[in-house]
Design a protein around this motif. Structure first.
Motif, PDB file in Angstrom:
ATOM      1  N   GLY A 154       0.680  -1.185  -0.157  1.00 24.66           N
ATOM      2  CA  GLY A 154      -0.032   0.074  -0.005  1.00 24.66           C
ATOM      3  C   GLY A 154       0.821   1.381  -0.135  1.00 24.66           C
ATOM      4  O   GLY A 154       0.456   2.225   0.517  1.00 24.66           O
ATOM      5  N   LEU A 155       2.051   1.322  -0.683  1.00 23.97           N
ATOM      6  CA  LEU A 155       2.827   2.344  -0.792  1.00 23.97           C
ATOM      7  C   LEU A 155       2.308   3.464  -1.287  1.00 23.97           C
ATOM      8  O   LEU A 155       2.951   4.472  -1.339  1.00 23.97           O
ATOM      9  N   ASP A 156       1.695   3.213  -2.741  1.00 18.62           N
ATOM     10  CA  ASP A 156       1.307   4.192  -3.448  1.00 18.62           C
ATOM     11  C   ASP A 156      -0.098   5.014  -3.034  1.00 18.62           C
ATOM     12  O   ASP A 156      -0.882   4.577  -2.340  1.00 18.62           O
ATOM     13  N   GLN A 157      -0.051   6.298  -3.252  1.00 19.79           N
ATOM     14  CA  GLN A 157      -1.057   7.083  -2.856  1.00 19.79           C
ATOM     15  C   GLN A 157      -2.042   6.919  -3.873  1.00 19.79           C
ATOM     16  O   GLN A 157      -1.879   6.880  -5.009  1.00 19.79           O
ATOM     17  N   PRO A 158      -3.421   7.170  -3.329  1.00 20.09           N
ATOM     18  CA  PRO A 158      -4.442   6.926  -4.258  1.00 20.09           C
ATOM     19  C   PRO A 158      -4.240   7.862  -5.319  1.00 20.09           C
ATOM     20  O   PRO A 158      -4.034   9.233  -5.123  1.00 20.09           O
ATOM     21  N   ALA A 159      -4.872   7.883  -6.535  1.00 20.38           N
ATOM     22  CA  ALA A 159      -4.695   8.770  -7.700  1.00 20.38           C
ATOM     23  C   ALA A 159      -5.951   9.842  -7.207  1.00 20.38           C
ATOM     24  O   ALA A 159      -6.881   9.453  -6.908  1.00 20.38           O
TER      25      ALA A 159
END
Length: 183
Positions: A139-144
């Motif tokens: 879950g490292l990516d931030q939501p778009a």
């Protein structure tokens, strides 16, 4: 009240598991409470369920719990059992996530060495794919960010003087079922 012994805790855990199974099978809480009651007079099988509902009363020769108390006890047991199952499942998920992360480490090391040492484009692509998979796993990516705008990126225009008839016509254009209901 003294802390239950290991055997008593095991009997209570079994009662909770039985309560969950009965509820999953479609039995209502009162039926479950009666089926798992300690007092044979309350128990639908006419047996004393070990550490069943009302066991503390039954062991003292007092009347068993009323229906409302049985229902509350069953609901409490089912809730606690399901919370315990959920916590165990979460622990399993975390352990599996750690295992998958360790596997990705090993794969990444191979791809990274080839990418840096040989400059292999395929190894670079593979390393990037492994990095992307790790980011999704952890879950490292931030939501778009999504932004809605009007014509040419400007604001969306909302007309305050829209009449009820115009609104009904707009709804009818987008939802034919609503148009039939209006007629």
């Amino acid at each position: 009240m003294p802390r239950p012994t290991r055997a008593q805790r095991a009997a209570i855990a079994q009662r909770r598991a039985d309560a969950v199974e009965l509820r999953l099978a479609g039995a209502d809480p009162l039926t479950v409470g009666r089926k798992l009651a300690a007092d044979p007079a309350l128990n639908s099988d006419r047996i004393a369920y070990p550490f069943g509902y009302g066991h503390e009363l039954y062991s003292k020769g007092r009347p068993g719990p009323d229906d409302e108390t049985l229902v509350r006890s069953v609901n409490r047991d089912v809730t606690q059992a399901l919370e315990h199952r959920l916590a165990a499942a979460q622990a399993d998920v975390e352990a599996l996530r750690a295992l998958e992360d360790a596997r990705l480490d090993r794969l990444y090391l191979v791809a990274y060495r080839r990418a840096v040492r040989d400059g292999e484009l395929q190894a670079i692509d593979r390393a990037l794919r492994i990095m992307d998979r790790r980011a999704r796993l952890l879950g490292l990516d931030q939501p778009a960010r999504t932004e809605i705008s009007g014509h040419d990126g400007g604001p969306i225009e909302i007309m305050a003087d829209t009449t009820g008839d115009e609104l009904a016509a707009l709804i009818a254009l987008t939802d034919p079922a609503a148009a039939r209901d209006e007629a």
